[in-house]
Design a protein around this motif. Structure first.
Motif, short mmCIF file in Angstrom:
data_model
loop_
_atom_site.label_atom_id
_atom_site.label_comp_id
_atom_site.label_asym_id
_atom_site.label_seq_id
_atom_site.Cartn_x
_atom_site.Cartn_y
_atom_site.Cartn_z
N LEU A 125 -12.09 -90.05 35.65
CA LEU A 125 -11.57 -91.24 34.98
C LEU A 125 -11.96 -91.24 33.51
N ARG A 126 -11.06 -91.74 32.68
CA ARG A 126 -11.34 -91.82 31.25
C ARG A 126 -11.02 -93.22 30.71
N SER A 127 -11.01 -94.22 31.58
CA SER A 127 -10.77 -95.59 31.14
C SER A 127 -11.52 -96.54 32.08
N LEU A 128 -12.34 -97.41 31.50
CA LEU A 128 -13.20 -98.29 32.27
C LEU A 128 -12.92 -99.74 31.90
N ILE A 131 -2.97 -89.03 40.45
CA ILE A 131 -1.68 -89.68 40.14
C ILE A 131 -1.59 -89.94 38.64
N GLY A 132 -2.66 -90.46 38.06
CA GLY A 132 -2.64 -90.72 36.62
C GLY A 132 -2.42 -89.46 35.80
N ALA A 133 -3.11 -88.38 36.18
CA ALA A 133 -2.96 -87.13 35.45
C ALA A 133 -1.55 -86.56 35.61
N LEU A 166 -10.70 -92.48 44.87
CA LEU A 166 -10.94 -92.37 43.43
C LEU A 166 -10.28 -91.11 42.88
N ARG A 167 -10.43 -90.01 43.58
CA ARG A 167 -9.80 -88.76 43.13
C ARG A 167 -8.28 -88.87 43.17
N PRO A 183 -6.62 -89.85 32.82
CA PRO A 183 -7.66 -89.14 33.57
C PRO A 183 -7.54 -87.62 33.50
N VAL A 184 -8.69 -86.99 33.67
CA VAL A 184 -8.79 -85.53 33.64
C VAL A 184 -9.40 -85.10 34.97
N PRO A 185 -8.62 -84.56 35.89
CA PRO A 185 -9.17 -84.21 37.20
C PRO A 185 -10.39 -83.32 37.09
N ALA A 186 -11.42 -83.66 37.84
CA ALA A 186 -12.68 -82.90 37.78
C ALA A 186 -12.53 -81.53 38.43
#
Length: 308
Positions: free
Chosen positions: A139-142, A81-83, A75-76, A305-308
């Motif tokens: 994640l910022r998209s569901l 990759i998205g970020a 998940l991370r 996404p915004v990495p935590a």
């Protein structure tokens, strides 16, 4: 005697006139490219590489296996990759009735519409826990296929309990059937509405008459959704339906949900083929409507996404 609802007259008029959509994404784009069924981080890297090689602007990837079967590390990795590439990463929320063993009706011909939904309070609570895990990971998209969960997320977002840049995508598996139903989902909290890939241009105009958010359409759909191919309609789909996510599935391709390492090769090869289909679609669009405006790939967008 009941009067004929005026909204139906408005929709009929839009269906006949096929007007240009005046709506755009927040960055001014008329369309974005979505590559669906990216079922592993390895396949995600293949998609990024192929999009760069083939000159395909990549705005969003989506995934159908769901975050329930992903390890925290995976998940991370999706988030990272998205970020790194400014790509919206839209992962499915579970559990789903056809998989969780709590609803026999979801496995029947007449009850199949329940298959991707969360039947009962326990399943809805488990889905909410998936939402929390997704957001906590960055994640910022569901990707959601249940009206109740969409409403729950919408209420939490309105209350400030979920991030304001969170995108809720209503899945094609919801079976959005008409513009009034689409508007109800939008009012409940959906930001992105996956309508049927065989939607006529007239009905597309009617959807745009009643909704303000993004519409999502499979330009090529997998066999389970009918396998329709709408490449020659692309210029009109963008003109009438903007803002629209153009999705490129594959006909005559295996179904591999939920995916895993045992399906790694076909997942990666299918992901690569989807990018090639996207390139073919873009060429149809460029020939038929060369002035169509894509969202920039390097701009700030909700859903990335915004990495935590």
């Amino acid at each position: 005697m009941f009067s004929y609802p005026a909204v139906l007259d408005e929709l009929a008029l839009a269906s006949k006139r096929l007007p240009d959509s005046p709506i755009r994404f927040g960055d001014g784009g008329e369309y974005r490219i979505e590559i669906p069924s990216v079922e592993s981080t390895e396949a995600f890297r293949v998609v990024v590489q192929e999009c760069e090689r083939q000159g395909v602007p990549l705005h969003r990837i989506s995934q159908g296996s769901g975050i329930t079967v992903l390890t925290d590390d995976t998940l991370r990795e999706y988030v990272a990759i998205g970020a790194d590439h400014n790509v919206e990463v839209c992962l499915f929320i579970g559990p789903r009735a056809a998989w969780d063993g709590n609803a026999a009706s979801a496995l029947t011909a007449d009850g199949g519409i329940f298959g991707a939904r969360h039947i009962g309070v326990a399943a809805l609570r488990a889905a909410w826990e998936d939402v929390e895990r997704a957001v906590d990971s960055g994640l910022r998209s569901l990707l959601v296929a249940d009206e109740g969960l969409i409403a729950l997320i919408g209420q939490a977002q309105a209350a400030g309990d979920l991030p304001g840049d969170l995108i809720v995508k209503a899945s094609a598996l919801m079976g959005i059937a008409n513009p009034l139903g689409a508007r109800a989902l939008e009012q409940a909290g959906a930001h992105s509405l996956n309508i049927a890939s065989d939607t006529t241009l007239g009905d597309l105009a009617a959807y745009r008459q009643l909704t303000r958010g993004a519409l999502d359409m499979y330009i090529e759909g997998q066999d389970g959704l009918g396998g329709f191919m709408r490449y020659h309609d692309l210029p009109e789909i963008v003109r009438i339906g903007a803002p629209v996510h153009l999705k490129f599935g594959l006909r005559n391709a295996p179904v591999f949900y939920p995916a895993g390492d045992h399906l790694a090769a076909v997942v990666a090869s299918s992901a690569k083929a989807r990018v090639t289909r996207a390139r073919a679609g873009l060429e149809h669009l460029w020939r038929g409507r060369p002035g169509a405006v894509p969202s920039p790939v390097d701009g700030k967008r909700d859903g990335v996404p915004v990495p935590a």
